[in-house]
Design a protein around this motif. Structure first.
Motif, PDB file in Angstrom:
ATOM      1  N   GLY A 193      51.487  42.881  32.327  1.00 53.77           N
ATOM      2  CA  GLY A 193      51.963  42.455  33.560  1.00 53.77           C
ATOM      3  C   GLY A 193      51.272  43.029  34.571  1.00 53.77           C
ATOM      4  N   GLY A 194      51.064  44.388  34.727  1.00 53.62           N
ATOM      5  CA  GLY A 194      50.378  45.218  35.486  1.00 53.62           C
ATOM      6  C   GLY A 194      48.579  44.857  35.596  1.00 53.62           C
ATOM      7  N   VAL A 195      48.101  44.882  34.462  1.00 49.90           N
ATOM      8  CA  VAL A 195      46.627  45.015  34.288  1.00 49.90           C
ATOM      9  C   VAL A 195      46.069  43.494  34.491  1.00 49.90           C
ATOM     10  CG1 VAL A 195      44.871  44.975  32.918  1.00 49.90           C
ATOM     11  CG2 VAL A 195      46.424  46.746  32.771  1.00 49.90           C
ATOM     12  N   THR A 196      46.922  42.361  33.815  1.00 50.81           N
ATOM     13  CA  THR A 196      46.394  41.133  34.039  1.00 50.81           C
ATOM     14  C   THR A 196      46.715  40.311  35.090  1.00 50.81           C
ATOM     15  OG1 THR A 196      48.176  40.170  32.822  1.00 50.81           O
ATOM     16  CG2 THR A 196      46.055  40.869  31.526  1.00 50.81           C
ATOM     17  N   LEU A 197      47.950  40.488  35.602  1.00 49.12           N
ATOM     18  CA  LEU A 197      48.643  39.701  36.648  1.00 49.12           C
ATOM     19  C   LEU A 197      48.352  40.455  38.270  1.00 49.12           C
ATOM     20  CD1 LEU A 197      51.889  38.638  34.790  1.00 49.12           C
ATOM     21  CD2 LEU A 197      49.744  37.191  35.418  1.00 49.12           C
ATOM     22  N   VAL A 198      48.076  41.651  38.096  1.00 47.49           N
ATOM     23  CA  VAL A 198      47.752  42.364  39.420  1.00 47.49           C
ATOM     24  C   VAL A 198      46.657  42.826  39.681  1.00 47.49           C
ATOM     25  CG1 VAL A 198      48.767  44.041  41.200  1.00 47.49           C
ATOM     26  CG2 VAL A 198      50.255  42.873  39.690  1.00 47.49           C
ATOM     27  N   ALA A 199      46.313  43.735  38.664  1.00 47.08           N
ATOM     28  CA  ALA A 199      44.986  44.470  38.944  1.00 47.08           C
ATOM     29  C   ALA A 199      43.447  43.392  38.837  1.00 47.08           C
ATOM     30  CB  ALA A 199      44.921  45.521  37.822  1.00 47.08           C
ATOM     31  N   SER A 200      43.696  42.598  37.623  1.00 44.11           N
ATOM     32  CA  SER A 200      42.886  41.751  37.511  1.00 44.11           C
ATOM     33  C   SER A 200      42.684  40.571  38.536  1.00 44.11           C
ATOM     34  CB  SER A 200      42.676  41.179  35.942  1.00 44.11           C
ATOM     35  OG  SER A 200      42.597  41.854  35.259  1.00 44.11           O
ATOM     36  N   LEU A 201      43.866  40.083  38.999  1.00 49.47           N
ATOM     37  CA  LEU A 201      43.579  38.882  39.928  1.00 49.47           C
ATOM     38  C   LEU A 201      43.303  39.487  41.481  1.00 49.47           C
ATOM     39  CD1 LEU A 201      46.755  36.883  39.026  1.00 49.47           C
ATOM     40  CD2 LEU A 201      44.704  36.126  38.598  1.00 49.47           C
TER      41      LEU A 201
END
Length: 286
Positions: free
Chosen positions: A268-276
Motif C-alpha cells: 500500500g505504501g510503496v506502490t500506491l503512494v511512493a511510486s505513483l
C-alpha cells in the motif's frame, strides 16, 4: 525548487496583468498562499528520507523502540473508550479516535514508525536506484521494524499484567486484540494495503498541512481504525496483548496477522503512494 520559483514568477506576472490596485504586501501574501506543488512535497519528503538513511543504527533503534512503545497508547485509548461508552452504533466512531493517539505521539514526536518509511525512504531509492541506496533502505526497514515490534511487545506485556488496569479495561483490550485477527490471510493482506496506503498518504500530506498537521494525523488514522484496516505496529500491540493473556497463539500471530499485514502495508505504501507520486513528479520534469 525551480518549479516552485516558476509558479511564483507566473503568479507575479498574472497579478501584474490584473487591473487591481494591490500593494506589495498584498502580492506577497497572495504568493505565500499558493499551495506547494507536488515537486515541493516530493523533495521535502525525499530530503528527509536521505537524512534518515544516514542515521546511525543506535539512533534508529532507540527511535523505533520509542515509537513501538508509544503506539501502545492507541490500544489503551481504544480500550478505555470502549469500556466506558454504551454499546451503540456510533460508539465505534468515538473509539476510532482513540486509535489516533499513538500515531499523534509518534508522528508529532518525530519517532521512527515502519509504515511511514514505506514512503519517506522509498523516494530517495526511486530517485537513485543504486544497490548502495537499496541496501540502506533494507537496513533502515529491518532496524525500525524490529525495534517497533520490540516496543509493542514490551508495552503489551506490561499492560497485560493483572492489576495494571481495571478488569473492564482488560476485557476491552482482549476483545480488540481478537478482532484484529478475525479474518483469513488474503482478506487481512488486502485490508492491510488500505492501511499502508492511508498512512503513506498521511505522510505525503503533512508537508503541505503546516498548522493543520494534527488534524491530518487524527482524520487519516481514525479512518484506519474505523475501517479496521490492520497496521503492522498498532495491530501488533493489540495481538501481543491477546498472546500475553493466552487468547491467541504465536503461530496465529505470525500466520494470521504479522505476515499478511506486513506485506499489505508495504504494498500500500510503496506502490500506491511512493511510486505513483514519484511518477507524477518525474513526468512533470520531462
Amino acid at each position: 525548487m525551480t518549479q516552485n520559483s516558476d509558479r511564483a514568477s507566473q503568479a507575479i506576472e498574472l497579478l501584474g496583468q490584473q487591473k487591481l490596485e494591490l500593494s506589495d504586501r498584498d502580492r506577497e501574501e497572495i504568493i505565500e498562499r499558493i499551495r506547494p506543488t507536488a515537486l515541493i512535497i516530493h523533495e521535502t519528503i525525499r530530503i528527509e528520507g536521505e537524512s534518515e538513511l544516514c542515521r546511525p543504527v543506535s539512533a534508529l533503534a532507540w527511535s523505533g523502540l520509542a515509537a513501538g512503545l508509544s503506539m501502545g497508547f492507541s490500544l489503551v485509548a481504544q480500550g478505555v473508550l470502549q469500556a466506558n461508552l454504551p454499546q451503540q452504533s456510533w460508539s465505534s466512531i468515538i473509539v476510532s479516535l482513540g486509535y489516533s493517539i499513538g500515531f499523534v505521539i509518534v508522528v508529532m514526536g518525530r519517532q521512527q514508525l515502519f509504515t511511514e518509511n514505506t514512503l519517506t525512504v522509498i523516494l530517495p531509492l526511486l530517485n537513485d536506484r543504486r544497490r548502495k541506496v537499496f541496501m540502506r533502505v533494507l537496513r533502515l526497514w529491518a532496524i525500525v521494524l524490529a525495534s517497533n515490534l520490540l516496543g509493542a511487545f514490551i508495552f503489551a506485556s506490561i499492560v497485560a499484567q493483572a492489576g495494571v488496569f481495571p478488569p473492564e479495561f482488560q476485557t476491552a483490550f482482549g476483545e480488540i486484540g481478537l478482532r484484529v485477527i478475525d479474518g483469513g490471510f488474503w482478506i487481512t493482506l488486502l485490508r492491510a494495503i488500505f492501511a499502508g496506503w492511508l498512512i503513506a498518504l498521511m505522510v505525503w500530506l503533512l508537508p503541505a498541512a503546516e498548522s493543520s498537521q494534527l488534524w491530518v494525523i487524527v482524520i487519516i488514522t481514525s479512518l484506519v481504525g474505523l475501517g479496521e484496516f490492520p497496521h503492522i505496529i498498532a495491530g501488533s500491540v493489540e495481538v501481543f496483548y491477546a498472546v500475553a493473556i493466552k487468547a491467541v497463539s504465536w503461530p496465529e500471530y505470525f500466520g494470521k496477522f504479522m505476515i499478511p499485514t506486513l506485506i499489505g502495508n508495504i504494498l500500500g505504501g510503496v506502490t500506491l503512494v511512493a511510486s505513483l507520486n514519484h511518477a507524477q513528479v518525474a513526468q512533470d520534469d520531462l
